[in-house]
Design a protein around this motif. Structure first.
Motif, mmCIF file in Angstrom:
data_model
loop_
_atom_site.group_PDB
_atom_site.id
_atom_site.type_symbol
_atom_site.label_atom_id
_atom_site.label_comp_id
_atom_site.label_asym_id
_atom_site.label_seq_id
_atom_site.Cartn_x
_atom_site.Cartn_y
_atom_site.Cartn_z
ATOM 1 N N TYR A 29 0.837 -1.200 0.000
ATOM 2 C CA TYR A 29 0.000 0.000 0.000
ATOM 3 C C TYR A 29 0.875 1.254 0.000
ATOM 4 N N GLU A 30 1.959 1.231 0.771
ATOM 5 C CA GLU A 30 2.833 2.396 0.820
ATOM 6 C C GLU A 30 3.445 2.678 -0.553
ATOM 7 N N ARG A 31 3.895 1.631 -1.229
ATOM 8 C CA ARG A 31 4.551 1.821 -2.535
ATOM 9 C C ARG A 31 3.568 2.321 -3.575
ATOM 10 N N THR A 32 2.346 1.818 -3.524
ATOM 11 C CA THR A 32 1.327 2.305 -4.445
ATOM 12 C C THR A 32 1.078 3.793 -4.229
ATOM 13 N N ASN A 33 1.047 4.206 -2.972
ATOM 14 C CA ASN A 33 0.814 5.606 -2.632
ATOM 15 C C ASN A 33 1.986 6.480 -3.070
ATOM 16 N N ILE A 34 3.226 5.981 -2.896
ATOM 17 C CA ILE A 34 4.411 6.757 -3.266
ATOM 18 C C ILE A 34 4.456 7.028 -4.762
ATOM 19 N N ALA A 35 3.935 6.083 -5.561
ATOM 20 C CA ALA A 35 3.973 6.274 -7.019
ATOM 21 C C ALA A 35 3.326 7.592 -7.424
ATOM 22 N N THR A 66 -2.521 2.952 -16.582
ATOM 23 C CA THR A 66 -3.143 1.641 -16.743
ATOM 24 C C THR A 66 -2.708 0.688 -15.636
ATOM 25 N N THR A 67 -1.410 0.702 -15.316
ATOM 26 C CA THR A 67 -0.919 -0.137 -14.217
ATOM 27 C C THR A 67 -1.545 0.289 -12.900
ATOM 28 N N ASN A 68 -1.672 1.586 -12.715
ATOM 29 C CA ASN A 68 -2.290 2.096 -11.495
ATOM 30 C C ASN A 68 -3.730 1.605 -11.357
ATOM 31 N N LEU A 69 -4.480 1.628 -12.443
ATOM 32 C CA LEU A 69 -5.864 1.157 -12.418
ATOM 33 C C LEU A 69 -5.926 -0.333 -12.105
ATOM 34 N N LYS A 96 5.746 1.626 -8.160
ATOM 35 C CA LYS A 96 6.633 2.474 -7.366
ATOM 36 C C LYS A 96 7.864 2.889 -8.172
ATOM 37 N N ILE A 97 8.461 1.949 -8.885
ATOM 38 C CA ILE A 97 9.647 2.271 -9.685
ATOM 39 C C ILE A 97 9.311 3.307 -10.748
ATOM 40 N N LYS A 98 8.344 2.979 -11.581
ATOM 41 C CA LYS A 98 8.038 3.865 -12.706
ATOM 42 C C LYS A 98 7.433 5.173 -12.221
ATOM 43 N N GLY A 99 6.581 5.086 -11.196
ATOM 44 C CA GLY A 99 5.958 6.299 -10.688
ATOM 45 C C GLY A 99 6.964 7.295 -10.154
ATOM 46 N N THR A 100 7.927 6.820 -9.388
ATOM 47 C CA THR A 100 8.924 7.741 -8.822
ATOM 48 C C THR A 100 9.874 8.253 -9.897
ATOM 49 N N GLU A 101 10.191 7.430 -10.869
ATOM 50 C CA GLU A 101 11.050 7.895 -11.969
ATOM 51 C C GLU A 101 10.349 8.990 -12.774
#
Length: 391
Positions: free
Chosen positions: A243-249, A297-300, A320-325
């Motif tokens: 859940y934390e990583r999803t939120n960080i994205a 799309t990945t987020n959904l 998390k990887i792609k979102g933060t990048e």
């Protein structure tokens, strides 16, 4: 596949926009827009507004106070909040601990703690990282020894975000020093007012007090504050981190950042033309926009898993990887576009893209850590290799 919003979803988006426009004070959104510090009272006000609307815990089951939204509704809400410069919801109680309690907590724990998370009666912080246990989280050394109906906790946590505001902390503690690292950890809820708990500030490079060290010296914690089974807390820890990583994205934040970037790139001139028409800069903008559309799309997919009663899986590591990048690239492009105006001491009216200049400066110090906290991106690649690729 039709990726357009349905009429019902468009109507929901208008409902969200109306709420944000009419109920959220401009002084809160102005602070976010200008990259200013949000006080504890600011966070509590935003929390209370969402709770009163019934939209605070939008990924919780309806039985425990969630609104019953589907994946698209949650996606719309997050995007609209980011575009409206709303504060970020403090995640520790609502987004992290809440799902853990719903899945692993006892009935008594759920009945007591979940309503207090929603009402704001408790402000939670996270006791995971230690001076020698960051990416290797399973190596935590803070101990909890059972004595009768209490655990006696000794050790130290670090980088405890907003711990100086919190009255409660959820901690990973070692309850068996002889077992394999992951098998000797328990998940414990600790009252910060208990004798022996000490919070010391860590002042970061930008002069802000956001993170802390927390020390435990012979702290007595009731046994009923153990979540799940003793020595099985690693299961809770991993579940929470998805859940934390999803939120960080932060997909919504990236959507809003892209809009800000486009505004600045259209205003700033280079060789007599807007920066948005510079081939190299335009190519970087196009690439990050394409990446962002793909990430949506990945987020959904991840949100849909939660809305369907599941939990984020290894896909949360991808997100998390792609979102933060993407967020780092957007912030980098914004500072590049602002040039010398992307400085913290820029006065109002000096830059051609206010308030983007202040926002760019505020994001400077947060940019690098995006790919570190919540489990560094290097660790996420290992998770993907093991859980998805089977390597």
């Amino acid at each position: 596949m039709d990726l357009n919003f349905t009429p019902a979803e468009l109507a929901f988006r208008e409902e969200v926009r109306a709420f944000l426009a009419n109920k959220v004070p401009a002084r809160l959104t102005d602070k976010v827009r200008h990259g200013q510090h949000l006080s504890k009272a600011d966070h509590e006000e935003w929390h209370a507004l969402l709770h009163a609307q019934g939209w605070l815990a939008n990924h919780w089951p309806q039985a425990w106070g969630g609104p019953g939204w589907n994946a698209v509704q949650k996606f719309i809400f997050d995007n609209e909040c980011a575009l409206a410069y709303c504060p970020r919801t403090v995640p520790f109680g609502v987004n992290m601990l809440g799902p853990v309690l719903i899945k692993y907590g006892s009935e008594a724990q759920k009945q007591y703690w979940l309503p207090r998370i929603l009402s704001g009666a408790d402000w939670w912080c996270q006791g995971y990282s230690e001076p020698g246990s960051g990416s290797d989280l399973a190596s935590v050394k803070t101990t909890a020894v059972r004595e009768g109906e209490h655990y006696i906790v000794n050790g130290q946590k670090t980088w405890t975000t907003l711990g100086h505001h919190a009255n409660m902390i959820f901690c990973l503690v070692r309850t068996n020093r002889e077992a394999k690292k992951q098998e000797g950890i328990s998940f414990l809820l600790i009252d910060m007012a208990t004798p022996g708990v000490e919070v010391r500030p860590i002042i970061t490079l930008d002069g802000e007090h956001e993170v802390n060290e927390v020390f435990f010296t012979d702290v007595k914690v009731p046994v009923e504050n153990l979540v799940g089974e003793e020595n099985k807390g690693w299961t809770c820890a991993k579940f929470l981190l998805t859940y934390e990583r999803t939120n960080i994205a932060g997909v919504g934040f990236s959507v809003a950042a892209l809009e800000r970037l486009k505004v600045v790139a259209d205003r700033v001139m280079k060789h007599g033309l807007p920066l948005s028409r510079d081939p190299l800069f335009a190519a970087r903008m196009a690439r990050v926009e394409i990446d962002l559309e793909n990430m949506k799309t990945t987020n959904l997919r991840v949100i849909a898993a939660v809305a369907g009663g599941g939990a984020p899986g290894a896909e949360s590591s991808m997100l998390k990887i792609k979102g933060t990048e993407i967020r780092q690239e957007l912030n980098s492009l914004l500072r590049r576009a602002m040039g010398p105006y992307a400085r913290s001491f820029v006065e109002e009216g000096e830059a051609p893209g206010q308030p983007e200049a202040r926002y760019a400066a505020a994001q400077y110090f947060n940019n690098r850590k995006l790919s570190i906290f919540g489990g560094s991106n290097e660790i996420q690649k290992n998770i993907i290799a093991k859980m998805i690729l089977g390597l």
